[in-house]
Design a protein around this motif. Structure first.
Motif, short mmCIF file in Angstrom:
data_model
loop_
_atom_site.label_atom_id
_atom_site.label_comp_id
_atom_site.label_asym_id
_atom_site.label_seq_id
_atom_site.Cartn_x
_atom_site.Cartn_y
_atom_site.Cartn_z
N ALA A 11 0.83 -1.20 0.00
CA ALA A 11 0.00 0.00 0.00
C ALA A 11 0.86 1.25 0.00
CB ALA A 11 -0.94 0.00 1.20
N LEU A 14 2.28 2.17 -3.85
CA LEU A 14 1.48 2.55 -5.00
C LEU A 14 1.49 4.06 -5.19
CD1 LEU A 14 -1.40 0.09 -4.30
CD2 LEU A 14 0.40 -0.13 -6.01
N PHE A 17 -0.57 6.98 -3.18
CA PHE A 17 -1.34 6.28 -2.17
C PHE A 17 -0.74 6.54 -0.79
CE2 PHE A 17 -3.42 4.82 -5.56
CZ PHE A 17 -3.39 3.49 -5.93
N THR A 28 -5.35 5.59 5.00
CA THR A 28 -5.95 5.27 3.73
C THR A 28 -5.65 3.80 3.47
OG1 THR A 28 -5.52 7.51 2.97
CG2 THR A 28 -6.03 5.89 1.30
N SER A 29 -6.65 3.07 3.00
CA SER A 29 -6.44 1.64 2.87
C SER A 29 -6.31 1.22 1.41
CB SER A 29 -7.60 0.89 3.51
OG SER A 29 -8.79 1.18 2.84
N ALA A 30 -5.52 0.19 1.22
CA ALA A 30 -5.39 -0.47 -0.07
C ALA A 30 -5.65 -1.95 0.16
CB ALA A 30 -4.00 -0.26 -0.64
N GLU A 55 -6.91 -2.51 -5.10
CA GLU A 55 -7.95 -1.50 -4.96
C GLU A 55 -7.50 -0.51 -3.91
OE1 GLU A 55 -10.95 -4.28 -3.80
OE2 GLU A 55 -11.92 -4.15 -5.76
N TYR A 56 -7.47 0.76 -4.29
CA TYR A 56 -7.10 1.81 -3.37
C TYR A 56 -8.33 2.65 -3.12
CZ TYR A 56 -4.98 5.87 -1.33
OH TYR A 56 -4.67 6.89 -0.48
#
Length: 166
Positions: A11, A14, A17, A28-30, A55-56
């Protein structure tokens, strides 16, 4: 390395991100799914293999057969390579290609078509006039949103009709 640790590490790799740390309270999640994953700490390479989906939040999605993350000597992201049936999308754009490379230092994404096969493609879905560009290679600079296309064909929609532009 645990799956949770791999997800947290990936995460942070990216483009664009942000991930929380001890000094940043905003998280913030990935979510990264793949059939398998390997991390070679000595070589500085993380491999996600088999039906990779990143998916971010609701902002970005990357799908590919394989995703490699290459780290610098200081253990920071240097480059990401997505290989095989690559789809990169956000709210306004969808890119498809055989191979994509993200270079953090340059702030660019480079997409390549399949040799002798399908070209790399970038579709803009914003507004009522979508545009479509195809080429052997598409370079996209994130900061300036500048696009360079090799051996290109461009299509737009005007008054409900698709028009090819060369």
């Amino acid at each position: 390395m645990t799956v949770f640790a791999l997800v947290c590490l990936a995460a942070t790799l990216l483009p664009g991100f942000p991930v929380s740390d001890a000094t940043n309270a905003v998280a913030t999640s990935a979510r990264i799914r793949s059939v398998s994953s390997d991390f070679d700490r000595k070589a500085g390479v993380i491999l996600f293999d088999g039906n990779v989906v990143v998916e971010y939040g609701n902002d970005y999605t990357l799908c590919a057969d394989r995703v490699f993350a290459f780290l610098s000597a200081s253990n920071r992201l240097a480059r990401i390579v997505a290989d095989g049936s690559v789809v990169i999308s956000n709210e306004t754009r969808v890119g498809t290609c055989a191979l994509a490379t993200y270079r953090k230092k340059k702030g660019e994404i480079e997409m390549f078509g399949k040799r002798g096969g399908a070209k790399a493609r970038l579709v803009e879905r914003q507004g009522d006039r979508p545009s479509d560009v195809e080429g052997d290679r598409i370079r996209f600079w994130l900061e300036s949103e500048t696009v360079e296309v090799s051996n290109s064909s461009i299509s737009t929609v005007h008054d409900g009709k698709k028009e090819d532009v060369r």
